[in-house]
Design an enzyme around this catalytic site. Structure first.
Site: not given
Ligand code: IMP
Length: 422
Positions: A13-14, A16, A18, A39-41, A143, A218, A299, A327, A409
């Site tokens: 959640d950094e 990325k 963006k 993941a949630g981008h 496997r 992640q 979070r 910001d 932003g």
């Protein structure tokens, strides 16, 4: 230089996506190499909000080819939904989307197993996204997984699915099996034109001097081997994971850019030394809209942790860093940066590998002057308040990597590019 890795360097959640979106205009290929729909981008562009789970964030650029490499685990039903939703928004990528036939599948069974395991763990739960990611990767290692390419062979697929259920000591009823195979066949019909050997594609593209952007999902502290185990995800999120996840040799990674938030966040359980369980944390959570884009969970929020950040910079071999959400810190009094860890009267020399050690560290803080002004309209370092510039300088010194980008932003253009200035 023709490849760049953009990696989240804390607990995910950094922002990325963006950064990938900001840099994506020059990318011929944008590649996901690990993780799955956990993941949630999120990308905000031209007044529209996009959330991607499996589709690479480069998709908004009509010239970018997007690759889901073999290290990703794919929920075929969720992927079809995601593709159809994007098509509904007018984003057409049918001739520039590639899925590796070796990628493992996430099936409803994996989601059930993920849920069950979390329930059984009770208070010791990991706090997963419940997308079935851990069980799907475990099956690859055992496997017994179904891989994307198996969908092309119905008889083989049926045998593999039955064997998978047996592996998990489950009998699959005939009607259930037929229904699952039917759904898989329908999903495959919609996805089969994208399937190929993406490793070959990428190696050839690199040789032809095409620009490849590897998009991490992640973050480094969620890496299966080097993260805060067991409170991690089940794939290798570090730069080394690109080689195994995308099938490319180490020399094909020309530059690693690490993405750090100006403060820290974490979702799920596990130790978090700089966590703020007070009104400062609440203020940052609200200002930063710190709620998971996959699960909606609030979070956990904390101060910037330079000990963890230096550890992840070294693990990934970062060349430079991007600092995001600066910001959000406008108007936050009592700003601090963690510069060291103590256990009792011992100052630790490195980031502890054991969760019990990490859980008991006491952070050492450097007090930082805050700033009041909103900074979302600043487009150069010189326009930032002096205190914000100092804040960035301290991060740069402690992480020992140059800052190249600062995000102020959500929008693509709300970015300070320090390279452009030089
Ligand atoms: P899993 O990946 O769903 O198995 O979850 C394992 C851990 O990784 C949990 O703490 C999750 O909250 C965390 N996690 C997984 N994906 C993300 C993400 O995209 N952002 C932040 N945390 C994540």
């Amino acid at each position: 230089m023709s490849s760049l890795a953009v990696l989240g360097c804390m607990w995910g959640d950094e922002a990325k996506a963006k950064i990938v979106d900001y840099l994506g205009d020059r990318a011929d290929y944008v590649v996901r190499f690990q993780g799955g729909s956990n993941a949630g981008h999120t990308i905000h562009h031209a007044g529209q909000k996009y959330v991607f789970h499996s589709v690479p964030s480069g998709i908004l650029y009509p010239a970018s080819k997007c690759v889901i490499a073999s290290g990703v685990v794919i929920d075929p039903f969720a992927l079809v939904d995601e593709i159809e939703a994007l098509a509904g928004l007018g984003i057409d990528f049918t001739d520039r989307f590639y899925i590796d036939s070796r990628a493992g599948l996430v099936l409803p069974l994996h989601q059930e197993l993920d849920n069950r395991s979390e329930k059984l763990l009770g208070d010791s739960k990991i706090g997963t996204t419940k997308r079935g990611i851990g069980p799907a990767y475990a099956d690859i290692a055992s496997r017994v997984a179904i891989r994307f390419g198996d969908l092309a062979y119905p008889d083989w697929l049926k045998e593999r699915v039955v064997a998978l259920y047996l592996h998990h000591h489950q009998n699959v009823v005939k009607s259930e099996l037929e229904e699952l195979l039917d759904r898989l066949s329908k999903a495959y019909d919609k996805l089969k034109s994208f399937v190929c050997a993406t490793d070959e594609l990428l190696r050839a593209a690199y040789m032809e001097d095409q620009y490849i952007l590897f998009e991490g999902a992640q973050g480094t502290l969620l890496d299966l081997s080097y993260g805060t185990y067991p409170y991690v995800t089940s794939s290798n999120t570090i730069s080394g994971g690109i080689c195994t996840g995308a099938g490319i040799p180490p020399r094909m990674i020309d530059k690693c850019l690490g993405v750090y938030k100006a403060y820290s966040t974490r979702v799920g359980e596990g130790p978090f030394p700089t966590e703020l369980l007070n009104e400062i944390g609440d203020k940052i959570r609200i200002r930063g809209n710190e709620f998971g884009s996959t699960t909606g969970r609030p979070r956990r929020v904390g101060y910037f942790d330079a000990v963890a950040a230096a550890y992840t910079a070294n693990l990934n071999g970062l060349d430079a860093i991007a600092v995001t959400l600066l910001d959000v810190l406008s108007g936050v009094e009592d700003l601090k940066i963690c510069t060291g860890y103590w256990i009792g009267d011992r100052r630790l020399e490195s980031f502890p590998a054991h969760p019990l050690d990490l859980a008991q560290v006491k952070p050492e803080y450097l007090d930082m002057p805050g700033w009041e002004a909103e900074i979302s309209d600043c487009r150069s370092l010189g326009k930032l308040p002096k205190a914000a510039r100092e804040y960035l300088e301290v991060i740069q010194d402690l992480v020992q990597r140059p800052i190249e980008l600062v995000s102020v932003g959500k929008d693509r253009n709300q970015t300070i590019n320090l390279l452009a200035k030089k």
